[in-house]
Design a protein around this motif. Sequence first.
Motif, PDB file in Angstrom:
ATOM      1  N   LYS A 216       0.831  -1.205   0.000  1.00  0.00           N
ATOM      2  CA  LYS A 216       0.000   0.000   0.000  1.00  0.00           C
ATOM      3  C   LYS A 216       0.868   1.259   0.000  1.00  0.00           C
ATOM      4  O   LYS A 216       0.623   2.198  -0.773  1.00  0.00           O
ATOM      5  N   PHE A 217       1.897   1.264   0.853  1.00  0.00           N
ATOM      6  CA  PHE A 217       2.763   2.440   0.937  1.00  0.00           C
ATOM      7  C   PHE A 217       3.689   2.556  -0.282  1.00  0.00           C
ATOM      8  O   PHE A 217       4.013   3.660  -0.716  1.00  0.00           O
ATOM      9  N   LEU A 218       4.072   1.413  -0.828  1.00  0.00           N
ATOM     10  CA  LEU A 218       4.876   1.420  -2.046  1.00  0.00           C
ATOM     11  C   LEU A 218       4.075   2.035  -3.197  1.00  0.00           C
ATOM     12  O   LEU A 218       4.600   2.826  -3.992  1.00  0.00           O
ATOM     13  N   GLN A 219       2.805   1.675  -3.260  1.00  0.00           N
ATOM     14  CA  GLN A 219       1.922   2.230  -4.289  1.00  0.00           C
ATOM     15  C   GLN A 219       1.761   3.746  -4.109  1.00  0.00           C
ATOM     16  O   GLN A 219       1.777   4.512  -5.074  1.00  0.00           O
ATOM     17  N   LYS A 220       1.609   4.176  -2.846  1.00  0.00           N
ATOM     18  CA  LYS A 220       1.495   5.611  -2.554  1.00  0.00           C
ATOM     19  C   LYS A 220       2.751   6.355  -3.006  1.00  0.00           C
ATOM     20  O   LYS A 220       2.677   7.453  -3.576  1.00  0.00           O
ATOM     21  N   ALA A 221       3.899   5.750  -2.732  1.00  0.00           N
ATOM     22  CA  ALA A 221       5.172   6.378  -3.099  1.00  0.00           C
ATOM     23  C   ALA A 221       5.295   6.494  -4.614  1.00  0.00           C
ATOM     24  O   ALA A 221       5.747   7.524  -5.141  1.00  0.00           O
ATOM     25  N   PHE A 222       4.888   5.453  -5.316  1.00  0.00           N
ATOM     26  CA  PHE A 222       4.945   5.480  -6.783  1.00  0.00           C
ATOM     27  C   PHE A 222       3.997   6.532  -7.345  1.00  0.00           C
ATOM     28  O   PHE A 222       4.375   7.348  -8.193  1.00  0.00           O
ATOM     29  N   ASN A 223       2.755   6.531  -6.855  1.00  0.00           N
ATOM     30  CA  ASN A 223       1.757   7.490  -7.340  1.00  0.00           C
ATOM     31  C   ASN A 223       2.181   8.933  -7.064  1.00  0.00           C
ATOM     32  O   ASN A 223       1.995   9.816  -7.908  1.00  0.00           O
TER      33      ASN A 223
END
Length: 350
Positions: A216-223
């Motif tokens: 979830k946090f990896l996705q946030k960082a990418f976005n």
Amino acid sequence: MKQLAKIKVFSNTEIFVFVLLFVVLAAFLFPRGELTEAILNGKENINLGLSRVYIESLLKIKKDPKLIMILIKNDIKSGNTKEAEKLLQELEKMKNLPIPKEKLLELKLAILEEKYTLASSDSKSTIKKQLNDTLRYLVATNFHPKTIQKIYNEALKFGFIDTAYLAADKLASVDKGSIIWHEKAFNLAITLKNYDEAFKHLNFLITHSPGKQKIKFLQKAFNLSVAIGDYDRGYLYGEQLLKSKTFSRKDVNTLINMALAVKDYNSAFKYAYEAFKTTGEKYYFRKAIQIALWAGEKKLVKHLITKYGLHYLNYPDMALFLLKTSMALNDRNLSQQLADEAIKIYGGKR
């Protein structure tokens, strides 16, 4: 006959002498310091008005900072902020004060909050600034987590996002394992558009969160990287998403488009090919071939079709795509091979 009732009216001096005598008598009756402790601990449950006279009389004998604090707190409760401020200034001037500075700041904060409640709309902005300055100073000088949490809540209540962030950031640094405070700090940093700080907390969350939380946090960082145009970070987080095998088609397309925007065909092909190898989806296979064609890598295109293409001939749209691609390569042998296989599958069908 009229009976006249005589009423004895005591002067202020007589009242003061009476209270003073009472205090002196109490000092003899109670062991040293015990009376003051009884007041400080609230054991006597004395009426606020009476206790004030009593405490003020005690202070005439000896200036006890703790008793002055009681008066300040009582004044705050009763809305008498001017007297509370006056007493606080008296406390601050005392030498060798046995009260931590942070306690004085907390009293100042309580006074300002009461003043803000009572203030007119015109003067609220000035008091609000004083409140924020006091809260920020408390964050900078205080290291007790419970106090910092109170400051965080106060800051949010008044809309001081910058100060709330400082409090959350400090709590996150004090409690290294606190996922909650790192996440709160991250959200506030985003609101403040302080992206370096946001990524600082995201990196902690990615490193220390388990399973789905980490993704979830990896996705946030990418976005976030993509949203602010920080493609270097975007590649970093996007590649981690590919390795985690939890990416979406949108994620892969975003990565590919980022690479194509700077004509980085190698990276664009790598993202499409890795997604294809992970999922086996014809969508990514087709994408990989298209990118290889754009890059002018004809040998690579032929290799891909030869190695994987026959499997996808069962899909009419892919059969047509592969035949067109082989003709674009001007490779007669490959085109003939694909056509022969397509005939076996579809026969005379159109």
